[in-house]
Design an enzyme around this catalytic site. Structure first.
Site, PDB file in Angstrom:
ATOM      1  CG  HIS A 158      51.189 -51.693 -61.989  1.00 47.63           C
ATOM      2  ND1 HIS A 158      51.477 -50.253 -62.372  1.00 47.63           N
ATOM      3  CD2 HIS A 158      49.657 -51.828 -62.029  1.00 47.63           C
ATOM      4  CE1 HIS A 158      50.194 -49.957 -62.836  1.00 47.63           C
ATOM      5  NE2 HIS A 158      49.407 -50.785 -62.560  1.00 47.63           N
ATOM      6  CB  SER A 210      49.067 -45.469 -63.549  1.00 47.37           C
ATOM      7  OG  SER A 210      49.825 -46.651 -63.543  1.00 47.37           O
ATOM      8  NE  ARG A 241      44.712 -49.141 -56.854  1.00 46.35           N
ATOM      9  CZ  ARG A 241      44.446 -47.951 -57.776  1.00 46.35           C
ATOM     10  NH1 ARG A 241      45.357 -47.041 -57.865  1.00 46.35           N
ATOM     11  NH2 ARG A 241      43.185 -47.824 -58.459  1.00 46.35           N
ATOM     12  CE  LYS A 260      44.208 -44.869 -69.913  1.00 44.32           C
ATOM     13  NZ  LYS A 260      44.321 -46.200 -69.294  1.00 44.32           N
TER      14      LYS A 260
END
Length: 150
Positions: A17, A127, A90, A41
């Site tokens: 990030h 993450s 990515r 979440k």
């Protein structure tokens, strides 16, 4: 004014990030790091901790603000007068997923999505991997900015 939103949960912010943000601020006059709030979440870090990690990581950078939002990213973009969404890629899987979202966002609004490839040395960092390393007592310090090192 070229204002972009870089949305995510940032649970926690990673060096991937950080890389996209550092490169993104060269492209835009202002970059809003937008922490999405999703009640369904379960986060490892509280919203306040995530905001603090990001704020400390970019302390002294006047082109960056950190905000939170709920709902659609395009609605947040409209609310903040942002014309762009910044996203990092990515791998090919990210591209396919992000492409579908970008097309949907473009259908819903006039907001353009700008993609940056994560630098090769950071493309493996996510993450979820960082959270797994932390949960299992591993050394995560090479995966996150100094502001996350707890």
């Amino acid at each position: 004014m070229r204002r972009a939103v870089f949305p995510g949960s940032f649970d926690p912010i990673t060096l991937g990030h950080f890389d996209i943000i550092q490169r993104g601020i060269t492209l835009f006059d202002e970059l809003i790091i937008a922490i999405g709030i999703n009640a369904d979440k379960k986060y490892m870090f509280t919203l306040e901790e995530r905001m603090n990690f990001i704020t400390k990581a970019f302390e002294g950078e006047p082109k960056i603000t950190v905000q939170t939002y709920e709902g659609l990213t395009v609605d947040f973009c409209k609310k903040t007068n942002s014309n762009f969404i910044l996203r990092g890629l990515r791998n090919p899987g990210d591209f396919e997923f992000e492409k579908a979202i970008a097309h949907t966002n473009r259908k819903l609004s006039e907001i353009e999505t700008v993609f940056l490839l994560t630098s090769s040395g950071k493309s493996y960092i996510s993450s979820s991997i960082v959270r797994d390393v932390i949960r299992n007592g591993g050394d995560y310090t090479e995966l996150v900015p100094n502001s996350v090192k707890i």
